[in-house]
Design a protein around this motif. Structure first.
Motif, mmCIF file in Angstrom:
data_model
loop_
_atom_site.group_PDB
_atom_site.id
_atom_site.type_symbol
_atom_site.label_atom_id
_atom_site.label_comp_id
_atom_site.label_asym_id
_atom_site.label_seq_id
_atom_site.Cartn_x
_atom_site.Cartn_y
_atom_site.Cartn_z
ATOM 1 N N UNK A 94 0.854 -1.185 0.000
ATOM 2 C CA UNK A 94 0.000 0.000 0.000
ATOM 3 C C UNK A 94 0.895 1.242 0.000
ATOM 4 N N UNK A 95 0.288 2.394 -0.222
ATOM 5 C CA UNK A 95 1.084 3.614 -0.232
ATOM 6 C C UNK A 95 0.216 4.833 -0.007
ATOM 7 N N UNK A 96 0.863 5.921 0.408
ATOM 8 C CA UNK A 96 0.165 7.201 0.553
ATOM 9 C C UNK A 96 0.783 8.169 -0.450
ATOM 10 N N UNK A 97 -0.058 8.704 -1.340
ATOM 11 C CA UNK A 97 0.454 9.562 -2.410
ATOM 12 C C UNK A 97 -0.629 10.543 -2.838
ATOM 13 N N UNK A 98 -0.214 11.680 -3.396
ATOM 14 C CA UNK A 98 -1.178 12.652 -3.905
ATOM 15 C C UNK A 98 -1.863 12.125 -5.154
ATOM 16 N N UNK A 99 -3.148 12.450 -5.299
ATOM 17 C CA UNK A 99 -3.880 12.014 -6.499
ATOM 18 C C UNK A 99 -3.236 12.569 -7.768
ATOM 19 N N UNK A 100 -2.634 13.774 -7.655
ATOM 20 C CA UNK A 100 -1.965 14.371 -8.808
ATOM 21 C C UNK A 100 -0.847 13.476 -9.321
ATOM 22 N N UNK A 101 -0.042 12.930 -8.398
ATOM 23 C CA UNK A 101 1.055 12.044 -8.793
ATOM 24 C C UNK A 101 0.496 10.720 -9.334
#
Ligand code: PRT
Ligand code: ZN
Length: 285
Positions: A66-73
């Motif tokens: 899993x990961x946490x990332x901006x929707x833009x990226x």
């Protein structure tokens, strides 16, 4: 098997990501600062610290579960992962901006112009959707100085407060994406890891809900309690306790932040006194 989560190593999402895990009761204190990976002491979680740009690929490849990332990226990288939960931080918008003095009339203004951006894919989709033919000039940073140095006619970049645009003599003309940090998961997660993810998700949702709600306590004359209860929905129904002073009650409930001030005004108008509002740490429904 520990669940592997990828979070940003340093940058705008780092602190909120660590804080979120902390609010979920996950203790990462054994991780030295600058470490590339660490293990939680009290939850089956291994944390990988990466550049945000690399997180979608790691999750698609199941190097991280899993990961946490901006929707833009996430959108720009175009990787195939499951979006599990929006996290409510890292909010920003991807916007088109042009020099302040320009008379921007709509997407057609961009026809045959040069646009500098670090988001060629999302911008390309926007231009295609609007049937605009423009030149995309991809640069990796300091996009906002491009028009000033004659590199481009317009830019497409992330904005939060708008002060960077302002300082560079630009104005925002078009929002093409609203973004926030999201939790993503690799496709085909094992049953065991899915169970761990669900446990984490349950905690994340409880922490998120708590942020949107406040605990409220107030005193009211008994003949007003019925009207006050109508204003206060509560989780089931408000708690009403007698006060030592006869003829008065104490009312306890939970209110949502969105309509908070309207509720307070209604309460005051109905004779509520000594209103206390306190934050909620966790909310389990
Ligand atoms: O090193 P790494 O590659 O991991 O980090 P990075 O430098 O690529 O990203 P980072 O840490 O700057 O941002 C990580 C994520 O935070 C982004 O992908 C967004 O999802 C989110 N985010 C939220 C933002 C902003 N707000 C933001 N304002 N990312 C960047 N900005 C920049 C923007 O590019 C512009 O330069 O801030 C400037 C504008 O800010 P305002 O407030 O002046 O409008
Ligand atoms: Zn980055």
């Amino acid at each position: 098997m520990k669940l592997k989560i990828a979070i940003q190593k340093s940058g705008r999402l780092f602190e909120d990501s660590v804080k979120l895990l902390k609010e979920c009761g996950i203790d990462l204190n054994n991780g030295k600062s600058g470490a590339l990976r660490t293990e939680a002491a009290n939850f089956p979680l291994e944390v990988l610290f990466l550049r945000d740009d690399d997180i979608p690929q790691y999750v698609e490849d199941a190097v991280a579960d899993i990961g946490i990332v901006g929707e833009n990226v996430l959108l720009e990288k175009g990787k195939t992962v499951n979006k599990v939960e929006r996290l409510g931080f890292g909010k920003c918008r991807l916007a088109i901006a042009v020099p302040k003095g320009e008379d921007y009339s709509g997407p057609n203004w961009l026809s045959n112009k040069k646009i500098a951006t670090s988001y060629p894919r999302i911008l390309g989709d926007f231009l295609k959707k609007n049937k605009v033919n423009a030149e995309i000039h991809e640069i990796s940073g300091s996009v906002e100085i491009a028009p000033g140095i004659g590199l481009a006619d317009a830019i497409c970049d992330l904005v939060s407060s708008g002060s960077t645009l302002f300082m560079n003599g630009l104005k925002e003309t078009e929002v093409i994406l609203r973004s926030e940090a999201v939790l993503v998961a690799t496709k085909g997660l094992s049953e065991e890891k899915t169970a761990t993810l669900n446990k984490l998700l349950f905690r994340i949702q409880a922490a998120k809900k708590a942020k949107h709600n406040k605990y409220i306590l107030l005193n009211a004359p008994n003949d007003k309690v019925e009207d006050i209860i109508k204003i206060l929905p509560g989780m089931k129904s408000p708690t009403v306790l007698p006060l030592a002073t006869s003829g008065w009650s104490s009312v306890h409930s939970v209110v949502q932040e969105d309509d908070f001030w309207n509720i307070i005004e209604g309460l005051k108008a109905n004779g509520a006194q000594g209103i206390l509002v306190v934050p909620i740490e966790k909310m389990i429904m």
